[in-house]
Motif scaffolding. Structure first.
Motif, PDB file in Angstrom:
ATOM      1  N   MET A   2       0.870  -1.101  -0.028  1.00 41.29           N
ATOM      2  CA  MET A   2       0.034   0.065  -0.020  1.00 41.29           C
ATOM      3  C   MET A   2       1.097   1.353   0.034  1.00 41.29           C
ATOM      4  O   MET A   2       0.410   2.320  -0.759  1.00 41.29           O
ATOM      5  CB  MET A   2      -0.989  -0.150   1.128  1.00 41.29           C
ATOM      6  N   LYS A   3       2.093   1.299   0.583  1.00 42.03           N
ATOM      7  CA  LYS A   3       2.935   2.351   0.884  1.00 42.03           C
ATOM      8  C   LYS A   3       3.510   2.853  -0.657  1.00 42.03           C
ATOM      9  O   LYS A   3       3.407   4.194  -0.803  1.00 42.03           O
ATOM     10  CB  LYS A   3       4.127   2.335   1.613  1.00 42.03           C
ATOM     11  N   MET A   4       3.603   2.100  -1.595  1.00 45.16           N
ATOM     12  CA  MET A   4       4.007   2.344  -2.817  1.00 45.16           C
ATOM     13  C   MET A   4       3.006   3.082  -3.565  1.00 45.16           C
ATOM     14  O   MET A   4       3.395   4.062  -4.150  1.00 45.16           O
ATOM     15  CB  MET A   4       4.750   1.125  -3.508  1.00 45.16           C
ATOM     16  N   ILE A   5       1.827   2.600  -3.566  1.00 44.57           N
ATOM     17  CA  ILE A   5       0.822   3.185  -4.205  1.00 44.57           C
ATOM     18  C   ILE A   5       0.760   4.479  -3.519  1.00 44.57           C
ATOM     19  O   ILE A   5       0.184   5.383  -4.482  1.00 44.57           O
ATOM     20  CB  ILE A   5      -0.695   2.218  -4.018  1.00 44.57           C
ATOM     21  N   ASP A   6       0.527   4.863  -2.349  1.00 41.66           N
ATOM     22  CA  ASP A   6       0.291   6.049  -1.686  1.00 41.66           C
ATOM     23  C   ASP A   6       1.383   6.984  -2.342  1.00 41.66           C
ATOM     24  O   ASP A   6       0.941   8.251  -2.688  1.00 41.66           O
ATOM     25  CB  ASP A   6       0.398   5.940  -0.217  1.00 41.66           C
ATOM     26  N   LYS A   7       2.345   6.373  -2.724  1.00 35.34           N
ATOM     27  CA  LYS A   7       3.723   7.490  -2.918  1.00 35.34           C
ATOM     28  C   LYS A   7       3.631   7.738  -4.206  1.00 35.34           C
ATOM     29  O   LYS A   7       3.785   8.929  -4.687  1.00 35.34           O
ATOM     30  CB  LYS A   7       5.081   6.715  -2.804  1.00 35.34           C
ATOM     31  N   LYS A   8       3.033   6.983  -5.246  1.00 35.45           N
ATOM     32  CA  LYS A   8       2.742   7.084  -6.520  1.00 35.45           C
ATOM     33  C   LYS A   8       1.563   8.182  -6.650  1.00 35.45           C
ATOM     34  O   LYS A   8       1.807   8.978  -7.542  1.00 35.45           O
ATOM     35  CB  LYS A   8       2.514   5.926  -7.312  1.00 35.45           C
ATOM     36  N   ILE A   9       0.690   7.913  -6.092  1.00 42.83           N
ATOM     37  CA  ILE A   9      -0.526   8.868  -6.014  1.00 42.83           C
ATOM     38  C   ILE A   9      -0.040  10.238  -5.345  1.00 42.83           C
ATOM     39  O   ILE A   9      -0.409  11.241  -6.394  1.00 42.83           O
ATOM     40  CB  ILE A   9      -1.657   8.257  -5.138  1.00 42.83           C
ATOM     41  N   ILE A  10       0.643  10.338  -4.256  1.00 38.62           N
ATOM     42  CA  ILE A  10       0.900  11.691  -3.936  1.00 38.62           C
ATOM     43  C   ILE A  10       2.060  12.526  -4.787  1.00 38.62           C
ATOM     44  O   ILE A  10       1.589  13.524  -5.112  1.00 38.62           O
ATOM     45  CB  ILE A  10       1.749  11.492  -2.451  1.00 38.62           C
ATOM     46  N   GLU A  11       2.779  11.523  -5.380  1.00 32.48           N
ATOM     47  CA  GLU A  11       3.752  12.218  -6.599  1.00 32.48           C
ATOM     48  C   GLU A  11       3.105  12.798  -7.702  1.00 32.48           C
ATOM     49  O   GLU A  11       3.251  13.843  -8.257  1.00 32.48           O
ATOM     50  CB  GLU A  11       4.691  11.018  -6.933  1.00 32.48           C
ATOM     51  N   TYR A  12       2.062  11.725  -8.246  1.00 30.02           N
ATOM     52  CA  TYR A  12       1.188  11.969  -9.222  1.00 30.02           C
ATOM     53  C   TYR A  12       0.432  13.459  -8.975  1.00 30.02           C
ATOM     54  O   TYR A  12       0.334  14.315  -9.976  1.00 30.02           O
ATOM     55  CB  TYR A  12       0.178  11.069  -9.571  1.00 30.02           C
ATOM     56  N   LEU A  13      -0.048  13.449  -7.923  1.00 29.09           N
ATOM     57  CA  LEU A  13      -1.047  14.796  -7.554  1.00 29.09           C
ATOM     58  C   LEU A  13      -0.077  15.840  -7.394  1.00 29.09           C
ATOM     59  O   LEU A  13      -0.544  16.975  -7.602  1.00 29.09           O
ATOM     60  CB  LEU A  13      -2.029  14.539  -6.373  1.00 29.09           C
ATOM     61  N   GLU A  22       2.542   8.738 -17.335  1.00 30.71           N
ATOM     62  CA  GLU A  22       1.745   8.004 -18.391  1.00 30.71           C
ATOM     63  C   GLU A  22       1.548   6.472 -17.943  1.00 30.71           C
ATOM     64  O   GLU A  22       0.567   6.189 -17.960  1.00 30.71           O
ATOM     65  CB  GLU A  22       2.647   7.999 -19.724  1.00 30.71           C
ATOM     66  N   LYS A  23       2.707   5.943 -16.975  1.00 31.63           N
ATOM     67  CA  LYS A  23       2.348   4.659 -16.523  1.00 31.63           C
ATOM     68  C   LYS A  23       1.322   4.595 -15.680  1.00 31.63           C
ATOM     69  O   LYS A  23       0.621   3.640 -15.688  1.00 31.63           O
ATOM     70  CB  LYS A  23       3.912   4.150 -16.074  1.00 31.63           C
ATOM     71  N   PHE A  24       1.237   5.631 -14.787  1.00 30.24           N
ATOM     72  CA  PHE A  24       0.367   5.787 -13.667  1.00 30.24           C
ATOM     73  C   PHE A  24      -1.116   5.828 -14.253  1.00 30.24           C
ATOM     74  O   PHE A  24      -2.121   5.102 -13.726  1.00 30.24           O
ATOM     75  CB  PHE A  24       0.417   6.946 -12.748  1.00 30.24           C
ATOM     76  N   GLU A  25      -1.257   6.612 -14.991  1.00 31.56           N
ATOM     77  CA  GLU A  25      -2.270   6.805 -15.825  1.00 31.56           C
ATOM     78  C   GLU A  25      -3.094   5.573 -16.482  1.00 31.56           C
ATOM     79  O   GLU A  25      -4.487   5.318 -16.567  1.00 31.56           O
ATOM     80  CB  GLU A  25      -2.549   7.962 -16.733  1.00 31.56           C
ATOM     81  N   PHE A  26      -2.163   4.570 -17.011  1.00 34.83           N
ATOM     82  CA  PHE A  26      -2.334   3.562 -17.516  1.00 34.83           C
ATOM     83  C   PHE A  26      -2.862   2.595 -16.509  1.00 34.83           C
ATOM     84  O   PHE A  26      -3.981   1.823 -16.868  1.00 34.83           O
ATOM     85  CB  PHE A  26      -1.201   3.012 -18.369  1.00 34.83           C
ATOM     86  N   GLU A  27      -2.218   2.570 -15.517  1.00 33.75           N
ATOM     87  CA  GLU A  27      -2.583   1.661 -14.473  1.00 33.75           C
ATOM     88  C   GLU A  27      -3.953   1.797 -13.807  1.00 33.75           C
ATOM     89  O   GLU A  27      -4.578   1.038 -13.273  1.00 33.75           O
ATOM     90  CB  GLU A  27      -1.389   1.556 -13.218  1.00 33.75           C
ATOM     91  N   LEU A  28      -4.000   3.285 -13.677  1.00 30.55           N
ATOM     92  CA  LEU A  28      -5.459   3.811 -13.142  1.00 30.55           C
ATOM     93  C   LEU A  28      -6.681   3.192 -14.062  1.00 30.55           C
ATOM     94  O   LEU A  28      -7.500   2.955 -13.375  1.00 30.55           O
ATOM     95  CB  LEU A  28      -5.490   5.231 -13.537  1.00 30.55           C
ATOM     96  N   ASN A  29      -6.604   3.164 -15.148  1.00 31.06           N
ATOM     97  CA  ASN A  29      -7.693   2.559 -15.992  1.00 31.06           C
ATOM     98  C   ASN A  29      -7.940   1.051 -15.689  1.00 31.06           C
ATOM     99  O   ASN A  29      -9.066   0.966 -15.755  1.00 31.06           O
ATOM    100  CB  ASN A  29      -7.109   2.823 -17.426  1.00 31.06           C
ATOM    101  N   SER A  30      -6.735   0.287 -15.230  1.00 34.07           N
ATOM    102  CA  SER A  30      -7.253  -0.986 -15.061  1.00 34.07           C
ATOM    103  C   SER A  30      -7.355  -1.361 -13.783  1.00 34.07           C
ATOM    104  O   SER A  30      -7.446  -2.606 -13.234  1.00 34.07           O
ATOM    105  CB  SER A  30      -5.973  -1.890 -15.628  1.00 34.07           C
ATOM    106  N   ARG A  38      -7.951   3.532  -8.462  1.00 34.94           N
ATOM    107  CA  ARG A  38      -8.860   4.770  -8.494  1.00 34.94           C
ATOM    108  C   ARG A  38      -9.538   5.243  -7.189  1.00 34.94           C
ATOM    109  O   ARG A  38      -9.731   6.289  -6.805  1.00 34.94           O
ATOM    110  CB  ARG A  38      -9.947   4.478  -9.450  1.00 34.94           C
ATOM    111  N   ASN A  39      -9.859   4.112  -6.319  1.00 37.85           N
ATOM    112  CA  ASN A  39     -10.390   4.499  -4.974  1.00 37.85           C
ATOM    113  C   ASN A  39      -9.373   5.006  -4.115  1.00 37.85           C
ATOM    114  O   ASN A  39      -9.893   6.162  -3.238  1.00 37.85           O
ATOM    115  CB  ASN A  39     -10.870   3.237  -4.370  1.00 37.85           C
ATOM    116  N   LYS A  98      -9.499   9.381  -2.439  1.00 41.71           N
ATOM    117  CA  LYS A  98      -9.397   9.799  -1.012  1.00 41.71           C
ATOM    118  C   LYS A  98      -8.429  11.041  -1.141  1.00 41.71           C
ATOM    119  O   LYS A  98      -8.553  12.057  -0.474  1.00 41.71           O
ATOM    120  CB  LYS A  98      -8.598   8.552  -0.148  1.00 41.71           C
ATOM    121  N   TYR A  99      -7.323  10.883  -1.811  1.00 39.20           N
ATOM    122  CA  TYR A  99      -6.246  12.071  -1.808  1.00 39.20           C
ATOM    123  C   TYR A  99      -6.943  13.211  -2.616  1.00 39.20           C
ATOM    124  O   TYR A  99      -6.444  14.328  -2.270  1.00 39.20           O
ATOM    125  CB  TYR A  99      -4.884  11.411  -2.403  1.00 39.20           C
ATOM    126  N   LYS A 100      -7.479  13.043  -3.697  1.00 40.82           N
ATOM    127  CA  LYS A 100      -8.213  13.957  -4.368  1.00 40.82           C
ATOM    128  C   LYS A 100      -9.122  14.860  -3.599  1.00 40.82           C
ATOM    129  O   LYS A 100      -9.003  16.144  -3.909  1.00 40.82           O
ATOM    130  CB  LYS A 100      -8.994  13.709  -5.602  1.00 40.82           C
TER     131      LYS A 100
END
Lengths: 183, 194
Positions: free
Chosen positions: B1-12, B22-30, B35-36, B40-42
Motif C-alpha cells: 500500500m505504501k508504494m501506491i500511496d507514494k505514486k498517488i501523492i507524487e502524481y497529484l 503515463e504509466k500511472f494513468e495507464f494503471e489507473l484505467n485497469s 482509483r479508490n 481519497k487523496y483528491k
C-alpha cells in the motif's frame, strides 16, 4: 511571477530613508505572511503576533539583506523561523503548565474569515494540520498554499529536496487518513 | 500500500516524470483499487483549493501597518528616556550607597569626648579613692601614683611624651585634647589598680 527588480528598488529606497518604501513592501507581503503563520499556528491571534514580529525584523534587518536571494525568500525565511519559534514556545508552555492543552479553542473565538461556509472547511483542515509535526505541516503549507517549488522551500528551510519530499509524503498521507476517518 | 500511496501523492504533486505519469494513468484505467485510493487523496487537494483564497476581513489587513508603525514610534520615543532613566537610577543608587558607607565610617568617631567630658576625667578618676577614706598623708602619695599612671599611659602613646614628665595629673589632663582624653580614660579603666 514576482518582480524582483521592483522589490530590490523598494529595499534600496527604504535603506536611503524612504519609510513609505517599507510600507509598500510590507503591504505586498502582509497577507502572505499572515496566512502562512495562520496555517502554521492554527489561530488568528498567534498569526497576528507573528506578522508584527516579522515586520519588525524586516524593519530592523533590511540593512543586512544581501541580495543573494530574493526579498520574497528572505521574508519567508523570517516568517518560517518566527512561526516555528512560537510553536516551540507553545509546546514548552503546554509541558510546564497544568492548564488544558487545547488552548487554541480559546484563541479561535477571534477570527477574520468572512465567509462562513469556507470558514467551516478551513477550520476543519486547520485542526488536522495542527496534528502534524511542525516540519511536515510547514512543507505541506509551502507546497500547497504558498505554491513553492521544492528548491525554493529548501532554500528557506535548509532541508534537502529529498527530505522535503519525504516530509510532504508523510504529511499528505496522515491528512488523508485523518480526514477520511472524520467523514 | 505504501508504494501506491507514494505514486498517488507524487502524481497529484506533479513530481512524477513524464513517463511515470503515463504509466500511472495507464494503471489507473485497469485498477479500481488505485482509483479508490486516488479519490481519497483528491478530496484533500479539493479541500486545499477551497481554502486557498479565503475572503477575510479587509479591515484587519488595513490595520496591520498602522499597528506596526505605532509600535515602532513608541519604541523610538522611549529610547532616550529609557537610558536617561537608567542613568538616573544608577546615579541615585551610587549616591545612596556612598553616603551610607561614609556615614558608617563617620559614626565610628561619634565617641569623641566633648570638652566637658575631658574635664570630667579629673573628677571621675580620683572619685573611687574618696570612698576608701585614705588618710591625708597618703593622698599626696595617691595623687603621685595617679599622676604617674596617667603619665605612663601618655608616654606609651604620645608623640611628644617629654612634655608630660613634670606635670601633675590635673595639668596633664588639662592639656589633652578630646580624643587623647578618651583614649587615656579607656586605657586606665581597663587596667587593674592597686
Amino acid at each position: 511571477m514576482t518582480d524582483y527588480s521592483s522589490e530590490y528598488l523598494l529595499v534600496q529606497k527604504f535603506l536611503q530613508g524612504d519609510e513609505s518604501a517599507f510600507n509598500r513592501l510590507a503591504l505586498k507581503y502582509q497577507e502572505k505572511i499572515y496566512w502562512h503563520a495562520r496555517r502554521m499556528t492554527g489561530n488568528h491571534l498567534d498569526a497576528d503576533e507573528i506578522v508584527q514580529e516579522v515586520l519588525l525584523v524586516m524593519y530592523k534587518k533590511l540593512n543586512t539583506f544581501k541580495y543573494s536571494s530574493s526579498v520574497y525568500t528572505w521574508i519567508y525565511k523570517i516568517t518560517s523561523t518566527r512561526s516555528l519559534n512560537l510553536l516551540k514556545r507553545r509546546k514548552l508552555k503546554e509541558i510546564f503548565s497544568f492548564e488544558d492543552r487545547d488552548n487554541n479553542d480559546l484563541k479561535n473565538t477571534e477570527d477574520i474569515i468572512a465567509n462562513l461556509e469556507t470558514k467551516e472547511t478551513f477550520q476543519k483542515l486547520e485542526k488536522v494540520l495542527q496534528k502534524l509535526p511542525a516540519k511536515q505541516r510547514e512543507v505541506f503549507i509551502f507546497r500547497n498554499y504558498d505554491q513553492m517549488s521544492y528548491e525554493e522551500i529548501s532554500e528557506i528551510t535548509g532541508i534537502s529536496t529529498g527530505g522535503l519530499k519525504a516530509n510532504y509524503f508523510h504529511a499528505m498521507k496522515k491528512i488523508t487518513e485523518w480526514m477520511n476517518e472524520n467523514d | 500500500m505504501k508504494m501506491i500511496d507514494k505514486k498517488i501523492i507524487e502524481y497529484l504533486d506533479g513530481t512524477l516524470s513524464e513517463a511515470g505519469r503515463e504509466k500511472f494513468e495507464f494503471e489507473l484505467n485497469s485498477s479500481a483499487e488505485l482509483r479508490n485510493e486516488l479519490a481519497k487523496y483528491k478530496k484533500i487537494v479539493e479541500l486545499v483549493e477551497v481554502t486557498k483564497n479565503i475572503s477575510a476581513d479587509g479591515y484587519y489587513f488595513g490595520k496591520i501597518i498602522p499597528k506596526f508603525r505605532s509600535k515602532t514610534h513608541k519604541r523610538l520615543k522611549f529610547f532616550v528616556p529609557r537610558y536617561a532613566y537608567a542613568f538616573a537610577v544608577s546615579a541615585a543608587a551610587f549616591i545612596i550607597t556612598f553616603n551610607f558607607w561614609n556615614g558608617a565610617a563617620f559614626n565610628s568617631n561619634e565617641n569623641i569626648f566633648t570638652e566637658d567630658k575631658s574635664y570630667n576625667l579629673l573628677y571621675v578618676y580620683p572619685a573611687p579613692l574618696d570612698q576608701y577614706n585614705i588618710p591625708d598623708d597618703l593622698i599626696a602619695e595617691t595623687d603621685s601614683l595617679i599622676s604617674s599612671e596617667i603619665r605612663n599611659e601618655l608616654l606609651a602613646s604620645a608623640t611628644n611624651a617629654g612634655s608630660y614628665l613634670q606635670d601633675d595629673y590635673y595639668s596633664l589632663i588639662g592639656n589633652l585634647d578630646e580624643q587623647q582624653a578618651e583614649l587615656l580614660y579607656e586605657e586606665l579603666l581597663s587596667k587593674e589598680k592597686y
